[in-house]
Design a protein around this motif. Structure first.
Motif, PDB file in Angstrom:
ATOM      1  N   VAL A 104      43.438  54.661 -26.289  1.00 29.33           N
ATOM      2  CA  VAL A 104      43.629  56.110 -26.373  1.00 29.33           C
ATOM      3  C   VAL A 104      44.081  56.508 -27.774  1.00 29.33           C
ATOM      4  CG1 VAL A 104      44.941  58.067 -25.462  1.00 29.33           C
ATOM      5  CG2 VAL A 104      44.129  56.285 -23.913  1.00 29.33           C
ATOM      6  N   SER A 105      44.969  55.750 -28.370  1.00 31.60           N
ATOM      7  CA  SER A 105      45.438  56.055 -29.723  1.00 31.60           C
ATOM      8  C   SER A 105      44.302  55.976 -30.735  1.00 31.60           C
ATOM      9  CB  SER A 105      46.559  55.089 -30.114  1.00 31.60           C
ATOM     10  OG  SER A 105      47.655  55.201 -29.235  1.00 31.60           O
ATOM     11  N   ILE A 106      43.483  54.935 -30.642  1.00 38.04           N
ATOM     12  CA  ILE A 106      42.365  54.790 -31.570  1.00 38.04           C
ATOM     13  C   ILE A 106      41.344  55.905 -31.368  1.00 38.04           C
ATOM     14  CG2 ILE A 106      40.426  53.306 -32.199  1.00 38.04           C
ATOM     15  CD1 ILE A 106      42.197  50.912 -31.609  1.00 38.04           C
ATOM     16  N   ALA A 107      41.080  56.277 -30.103  1.00 33.37           N
ATOM     17  CA  ALA A 107      40.129  57.356 -29.834  1.00 33.37           C
ATOM     18  C   ALA A 107      40.620  58.683 -30.409  1.00 33.37           C
ATOM     19  CB  ALA A 107      39.906  57.474 -28.331  1.00 33.37           C
ATOM     20  N   LEU A 108      41.904  58.995 -30.211  1.00 32.00           N
ATOM     21  CA  LEU A 108      42.455  60.229 -30.780  1.00 32.00           C
ATOM     22  C   LEU A 108      42.446  60.185 -32.303  1.00 32.00           C
ATOM     23  CD1 LEU A 108      45.494  60.903 -28.415  1.00 32.00           C
ATOM     24  CD2 LEU A 108      43.317  62.124 -28.494  1.00 32.00           C
ATOM     25  N   GLN A 109      42.709  59.014 -32.848  1.00 32.55           N
ATOM     26  CA  GLN A 109      42.712  58.880 -34.297  1.00 32.55           C
ATOM     27  C   GLN A 109      41.332  59.152 -34.882  1.00 32.55           C
ATOM     28  OE1 GLN A 109      44.297  55.147 -35.551  1.00 32.55           O
ATOM     29  NE2 GLN A 109      43.950  55.514 -37.734  1.00 32.55           N
ATOM     30  N   LYS A 110      40.288  58.684 -34.219  1.00 30.94           N
ATOM     31  CA  LYS A 110      38.933  58.905 -34.712  1.00 30.94           C
ATOM     32  C   LYS A 110      38.460  60.333 -34.451  1.00 30.94           C
ATOM     33  CE  LYS A 110      37.407  54.095 -34.364  1.00 30.94           C
ATOM     34  NZ  LYS A 110      36.439  53.146 -33.741  1.00 30.94           N
ATOM     35  N   LEU A 111      38.800  60.874 -33.281  1.00 31.88           N
ATOM     36  CA  LEU A 111      38.338  62.223 -32.955  1.00 31.88           C
ATOM     37  C   LEU A 111      39.023  63.287 -33.801  1.00 31.88           C
ATOM     38  CD1 LEU A 111      38.123  62.050 -29.038  1.00 31.88           C
ATOM     39  CD2 LEU A 111      36.217  62.179 -30.662  1.00 31.88           C
ATOM     40  N   LEU A 112      40.326  63.117 -34.032  1.00 28.24           N
ATOM     41  CA  LEU A 112      41.096  64.129 -34.751  1.00 28.24           C
ATOM     42  C   LEU A 112      41.305  63.783 -36.219  1.00 28.24           C
ATOM     43  CD1 LEU A 112      43.800  64.835 -32.003  1.00 28.24           C
ATOM     44  CD2 LEU A 112      41.642  66.055 -32.420  1.00 28.24           C
ATOM     45  N   HIS A 113      40.726  62.661 -36.672  1.00 28.61           N
ATOM     46  CA  HIS A 113      40.821  62.224 -38.067  1.00 28.61           C
ATOM     47  C   HIS A 113      42.281  62.113 -38.508  1.00 28.61           C
ATOM     48  CE1 HIS A 113      36.488  62.828 -38.363  1.00 28.61           C
ATOM     49  NE2 HIS A 113      36.659  64.043 -37.861  1.00 28.61           N
ATOM     50  N   LEU A 114      43.063  61.397 -37.707  1.00 25.24           N
ATOM     51  CA  LEU A 114      44.471  61.210 -37.978  1.00 25.24           C
ATOM     52  C   LEU A 114      44.708  59.861 -38.633  1.00 25.24           C
ATOM     53  CD1 LEU A 114      45.922  62.508 -34.581  1.00 25.24           C
ATOM     54  CD2 LEU A 114      45.725  63.787 -36.722  1.00 25.24           C
ATOM     55  N   ASP A 115      45.767  59.790 -39.415  1.00 21.22           N
ATOM     56  CA  ASP A 115      46.135  58.505 -40.006  1.00 21.22           C
ATOM     57  C   ASP A 115      46.718  57.561 -38.964  1.00 21.22           C
ATOM     58  OD1 ASP A 115      45.302  59.436 -42.461  1.00 21.22           O
ATOM     59  OD2 ASP A 115      47.296  60.190 -42.996  1.00 21.22           O
ATOM     60  N   SER A 116      47.461  58.115 -38.047  1.00 19.95           N
ATOM     61  CA  SER A 116      48.058  57.326 -36.990  1.00 19.95           C
ATOM     62  C   SER A 116      48.198  58.197 -35.755  1.00 19.95           C
ATOM     63  CB  SER A 116      49.434  56.790 -37.409  1.00 19.95           C
ATOM     64  OG  SER A 116      50.052  56.104 -36.352  1.00 19.95           O
ATOM     65  N   ALA A 117      47.842  57.634 -34.603  1.00 15.35           N
ATOM     66  CA  ALA A 117      47.924  58.393 -33.356  1.00 15.35           C
ATOM     67  C   ALA A 117      48.722  57.639 -32.305  1.00 15.35           C
ATOM     68  CB  ALA A 117      46.522  58.691 -32.819  1.00 15.35           C
ATOM     69  N   SER A 118      49.585  56.729 -32.736  1.00 14.04           N
ATOM     70  CA  SER A 118      50.390  55.994 -31.769  1.00 14.04           C
ATOM     71  C   SER A 118      51.471  56.920 -31.198  1.00 14.04           C
ATOM     72  CB  SER A 118      51.042  54.775 -32.421  1.00 14.04           C
ATOM     73  OG  SER A 118      51.874  55.194 -33.491  1.00 14.04           O
ATOM     74  N   PHE A 119      51.849  56.667 -29.970  1.00 12.36           N
ATOM     75  CA  PHE A 119      52.830  57.491 -29.284  1.00 12.36           C
ATOM     76  C   PHE A 119      54.217  56.880 -29.480  1.00 12.36           C
ATOM     77  CE2 PHE A 119      48.792  58.307 -27.336  1.00 12.36           C
ATOM     78  CZ  PHE A 119      48.787  59.674 -27.108  1.00 12.36           C
ATOM     79  N   ASP A 120      55.082  57.644 -30.139  1.00 14.15           N
ATOM     80  CA  ASP A 120      56.404  57.114 -30.479  1.00 14.15           C
ATOM     81  C   ASP A 120      57.319  56.955 -29.267  1.00 14.15           C
ATOM     82  OD1 ASP A 120      55.645  57.059 -33.136  1.00 14.15           O
ATOM     83  OD2 ASP A 120      56.401  59.084 -33.539  1.00 14.15           O
ATOM     84  N   LEU A 136      50.251  50.271 -20.494  1.00 15.38           N
ATOM     85  CA  LEU A 136      50.606  51.430 -21.317  1.00 15.38           C
ATOM     86  C   LEU A 136      50.533  51.102 -22.804  1.00 15.38           C
ATOM     87  CD1 LEU A 136      53.601  52.924 -19.303  1.00 15.38           C
ATOM     88  CD2 LEU A 136      51.248  53.744 -19.381  1.00 15.38           C
ATOM     89  N   ILE A 137      50.922  49.894 -23.166  1.00 16.68           N
ATOM     90  CA  ILE A 137      50.820  49.488 -24.575  1.00 16.68           C
ATOM     91  C   ILE A 137      49.360  49.424 -25.007  1.00 16.68           C
ATOM     92  CG2 ILE A 137      51.246  47.600 -26.192  1.00 16.68           C
ATOM     93  CD1 ILE A 137      53.787  46.975 -24.648  1.00 16.68           C
ATOM     94  N   PHE A 138      48.506  48.847 -24.142  1.00 17.65           N
ATOM     95  CA  PHE A 138      47.089  48.756 -24.472  1.00 17.65           C
ATOM     96  C   PHE A 138      46.423  50.128 -24.548  1.00 17.65           C
ATOM     97  CE2 PHE A 138      47.180  44.400 -22.254  1.00 17.65           C
ATOM     98  CZ  PHE A 138      47.652  43.809 -23.412  1.00 17.65           C
ATOM     99  N   LEU A 139      47.007  51.117 -23.878  1.00 21.40           N
ATOM    100  CA  LEU A 139      46.437  52.465 -23.907  1.00 21.40           C
ATOM    101  C   LEU A 139      47.023  53.317 -25.028  1.00 21.40           C
ATOM    102  CD1 LEU A 139      46.267  53.349 -20.099  1.00 21.40           C
ATOM    103  CD2 LEU A 139      44.354  52.819 -21.612  1.00 21.40           C
TER     104      LEU A 139
END
Length: 315
Positions: free
Chosen positions: A158-174, A148-151
């Protein structure tokens, strides 16, 4: 008088009596040999218990109980009184029960639903999914937490993919490092433990009853509620209790994903023993947790025995 003239006296009677005596002697010898083998097997089992279970199981448990009863002036219940009177301990038990019921309940419902889909609505690859779930139970629990941490971690795929697709500064799940991540990891890991006994119960169903209910116009939900669940409940209950038992004793996921504010009973015992060096308090908490685990295990054995008896009556 000769036996030729007296029909009540037969020449073969002594031979028959001798043969019967020999058979009785052989039966007695065989029974004695069986008893000797049983005593020898019991002796080997007792020796094995003394050699293996003694130093590995019995002695540590006895030492744990004695340590929990150790006070400033000898044997006392001081550690138990301090454990139950401590407000932090009550909060720890409450957190433990909350995580337990949330995780195990969701995992049980998900496991039963997945087993029902695999059994009643098979799809291409269902057998492969079943084999994977059987293999999944052999994985260590902390591996799910790291997955789950790696995803979903700050550097997860998953966080990096969402960050690139949605142009977000951070996409980590809190939610990951806290009660949300712990519940998610425990649900993912312990759901397969419910699937297998549920599938075994479904396999023992008399499908003629299910087909009869369908032919009478019963809907799928009605068939599940009125036919399937009443017949398969021992296996479902056994899988659910096993899920609760394993979730109660979970430590690896809590150690990886639990935050400083999420302290459950296993983590509190570990902290008391290694950080606070309060061994009597840690032993008292361990005995309390052991009592909870043994109670769940006794309930699991009872339900599992009833399931086995039901399977035998069905045959």
């Amino acid at each position: 008088m000769s036996s030729l003239f007296n029909p009540e006296i037969r020449p073969e009677a002594p031979a028959a009596d001798a043969a019967g005596a020999r058979r009785a002697a052989m039966a007695a010898s065989h029974a004695a040999a069986v008893r000797r083998r049983e005593r020898l097997a019991q002796g080997h089992l007792l020796l094995l218990a003394v050699i293996v279970l003694g130093p590995l199981v019995i002695y540590p448990l006895v030492r744990l109980v004695l340590l929990s009863l150790t006070g400033p002036h000898g044997l006392s219940l001081h550690a138990y009184a301090a454990f139950f009177q401590n407000p932090e301990s009550r909060g720890v038990i409450g957190t433990t029960l909350w995580v337990l019921f949330a995780s195990a309940s969701i995992a049980s419902v998900l496991g039963v639903a997945l087993a029902a889909i695999l059994f009643f609505k098979p799809f291409p690859g269902a057998r492969l999914v079943t084999r994977f779930l059987e293999l999944f139970v052999a994985f260590p629990s902390f591996l799910v937490a790291f997955t789950l941490i790696f995803l979903y971690g700050s550097q997860g795929s998953v966080s990096i993919a969402l960050q690139k697709l949605l142009h977000l500064d951070s996409a980590s799940f809190d939610f990951l490092f806290g009660i949300g991540g712990v519940i998610l990891a425990e649900v993912v890991f312990y759901s397969p433990f419910v699937v297998r006994p549920t599938l075994a119960s479904f396999a023992l169903l008399d499908m003629r009853l299910v087909e009869a209910a369908r032919s009478l116009g019963a809907s799928g939900w009605m068939v599940a509620a009125r036919v399937v669940l009443p017949l398969a409940w021992p296996g479902i209950a056994a899988g659910t209790i096993l899920c609760f038992l394993l979730t109660l004793n979970e430590f690896g996921i809590l150690l990886v994903l639990g935050s400083a504010h999420l302290v459950t009973l296993p983590v509190a015992i570990y902290s008391s023993a290694t950080v606070d060096l309060d061994l009597p308090m840690a032993a008292a908490g361990a005995v309390v947790m052991l009592a909870m685990s043994l109670s769940l295990y006794a309930l699991y054995r009872r339900v599992n025995r009833r399931r086995a008896e039901g399977a035998g009556d069905g045959k």
